[in-house]
Enzyme design. Sequence first.
Site, mmCIF file in Angstrom:
data_model
loop_
_atom_site.group_PDB
_atom_site.id
_atom_site.type_symbol
_atom_site.label_atom_id
_atom_site.label_comp_id
_atom_site.label_asym_id
_atom_site.label_seq_id
_atom_site.Cartn_x
_atom_site.Cartn_y
_atom_site.Cartn_z
ATOM 1 N N SER A 20 93.174 1.709 7.194
ATOM 2 C CA SER A 20 93.912 2.596 8.098
ATOM 3 C C SER A 20 93.264 3.972 8.223
ATOM 4 O O SER A 20 93.900 4.918 8.671
ATOM 5 C CB SER A 20 95.357 2.764 7.600
ATOM 6 N N ASN A 107 103.960 4.008 -1.195
ATOM 7 C CA ASN A 107 105.092 3.938 -0.277
ATOM 8 C C ASN A 107 105.784 5.296 -0.129
ATOM 9 O O ASN A 107 106.044 5.766 0.978
ATOM 10 C CB ASN A 107 106.102 2.890 -0.749
ATOM 11 N N THR A 152 118.950 16.648 47.932
ATOM 12 C CA THR A 152 119.469 15.436 47.293
ATOM 13 C C THR A 152 118.898 14.265 48.094
ATOM 14 O O THR A 152 118.742 14.366 49.320
ATOM 15 C CB THR A 152 121.014 15.366 47.298
ATOM 16 N N HIS A 153 118.576 13.186 47.419
ATOM 17 C CA HIS A 153 117.935 12.029 48.073
ATOM 18 C C HIS A 153 116.636 12.444 48.776
ATOM 19 O O HIS A 153 116.209 11.778 49.714
ATOM 20 C CB HIS A 153 118.881 11.371 49.078
ATOM 21 N N SER A 274 87.948 16.935 46.578
ATOM 22 C CA SER A 274 87.541 15.564 46.854
ATOM 23 C C SER A 274 86.023 15.507 46.989
ATOM 24 O O SER A 274 85.400 16.431 47.513
ATOM 25 C CB SER A 274 88.190 15.068 48.149
ATOM 26 N N LYS A 280 90.491 18.791 50.940
ATOM 27 C CA LYS A 280 91.473 18.371 49.942
ATOM 28 C C LYS A 280 91.649 19.384 48.817
ATOM 29 O O LYS A 280 90.705 20.006 48.348
ATOM 30 C CB LYS A 280 91.070 17.027 49.323
ATOM 31 N N ASN A 282 93.737 18.754 45.378
ATOM 32 C CA ASN A 282 94.516 17.728 44.690
ATOM 33 C C ASN A 282 95.195 18.282 43.435
ATOM 34 O O ASN A 282 94.552 18.936 42.615
ATOM 35 C CB ASN A 282 93.617 16.557 44.296
ATOM 36 N N GLU A 287 99.555 15.319 38.414
ATOM 37 C CA GLU A 287 99.506 13.855 38.472
ATOM 38 C C GLU A 287 99.230 13.259 37.093
ATOM 39 O O GLU A 287 99.812 12.224 36.729
ATOM 40 C CB GLU A 287 98.446 13.427 39.479
ATOM 41 N N TYR A 314 109.640 -1.670 2.178
ATOM 42 C CA TYR A 314 108.360 -1.381 2.822
ATOM 43 C C TYR A 314 107.693 -2.671 3.265
ATOM 44 O O TYR A 314 107.702 -3.680 2.560
ATOM 45 C CB TYR A 314 107.404 -0.616 1.888
ATOM 46 N N GLN A 319 102.351 0.617 8.566
ATOM 47 C CA GLN A 319 101.072 1.310 8.673
ATOM 48 C C GLN A 319 100.806 1.709 10.122
ATOM 49 O O GLN A 319 100.181 2.732 10.404
ATOM 50 C CB GLN A 319 99.944 0.404 8.175
ATOM 51 N N LYS A 322 101.837 5.188 12.671
ATOM 52 C CA LYS A 322 101.051 6.400 12.939
ATOM 53 C C LYS A 322 100.227 6.300 14.214
ATOM 54 O O LYS A 322 99.870 7.318 14.801
ATOM 55 C CB LYS A 322 100.135 6.706 11.750
#
Length: 466
Positions: A20, A107, A152-153, A274, A280, A282, A287, A314, A319, A322
């Site tokens: 790990s 543990n 709204t909407h 772009s 453009k 962006n 995003e 345990y 393990q 994480k």
Amino acid sequence: MWKGRFSEETAEIVLNYTQSLDLDWCLAPFDIQGSIAHGRMLVSAGLLSPDEGEKIEGGLRQVLQEIEEKSFTPSIELEDVHMNIEHRLTQLLGPLGAKLHTGRSRNDQIATTLRLYLRDRLQKVQQGMFTLLEAILERAHAHRHIVVPGYTHLQQAQPVSMGHYWMSHFQAFRRDCIRLRAALGSLEDCPLGAGALAGSTLPLDRFYTAKELGFKNPTENSLDSVAHRDYLFDYHYFAAVFAIHCSRLAEDFIIYNSQEFGWLKLPDAFCTGSSMMPQKKNPDVLELTRGRTGQIIGHFVDLLVMLKGLPMTYNRDLQEDKRGLLASLAVILSIIEILPEFLSRVEVDEKRAVLGMENGMILATDVAEYLVKEGVPFRDAHWKAGQLVRYCLDNGRSLLDLTLSEWKAIIPEAKEDLLSILSLKESVARRQTYGGTGFICVERQIEEGDGWLAYQKKRDNACSSS
């Protein structure tokens, strides 16, 4: 560490599969912090002599220095961060290094290390949240008298103060701060000393190590101590909700900045162009914030599914807790780093915002409420205002340009004072219900937000100094 039980060496393919270090090597400073506290407790309990304790602590500090200087390369043959540190300590101190693990299991060791690590990271997240809220408050104050469409909407609904809009996000992020504080609160108990699952026959002082590591108390039940990951649930819940709030803000800004809306102006330094289309601009930061929200939610679901069928106590499945945690934290910290500076440079094109409301339809509710004040039942008032909107649409007219005679032809109750209230700013100013968009209400919200944030920062500083 377990060779006494086995007749064969662990297969190399198994070592590679079960190691790990790719997950937990970043926990090394916190593992050493827990080990130093454990060593001091062993001295206090008489299980190590003061001289032994001093040498072990010195050895651990040397290992930490080697890790920080990158002169210590861990080995996957030792599986994880814990055994690599212990092995190096034993190389430095001989058999004395092997005494450190007295009364301790991996543990309870990892449960403690992970809490220490997460506490440190969440304190950094908390500072970032405060910076984010400061940026929103500043924008709310700067834009408090600017009128923009409320939706709204995704359809124009009523005019609102842009300061009111900013404060809506402040409230969401403030709740996130409360959830974050709850996640920090779930890290207040120390599992060290719970052992593999049942505690120890040795005279361990768990209150000593808890205090030494800055926890309030030791955990109450040794089985639960090594089995549960509720504190990770609490973090992931905060992270998922916070990311959703960020994604919603990002979606709004992407839309309001588009050519079709165009009244929100994003800073050039936080946008990209772009490779083909010269015109453009962006909103990539927004995003990516929206896109990475799915990862945060996915890590939360991953942990929920991982633990849903695990028996006490345990299991090696844990393990993997994480993997999602570290990835989630990386995204959350990156969002908190960029968002405050980005938001602090967002501006509003007030003329463009007003232009989008020039037909006056956004004031239809004001007309209905005017009629209510004239004694018309609301449902009738709603119908009359709707008839007026229909008239404007059919005749290509603006509600703001109608003459009083045209008003009376459709709404006999209309009086000359109706024309004086048909103003975007007046509409916003009149909405003075508690929590409303009225300019006076927004000033109060900003003032209250400033006070709340100042108190949280003062409280945080007091906790840090203590």
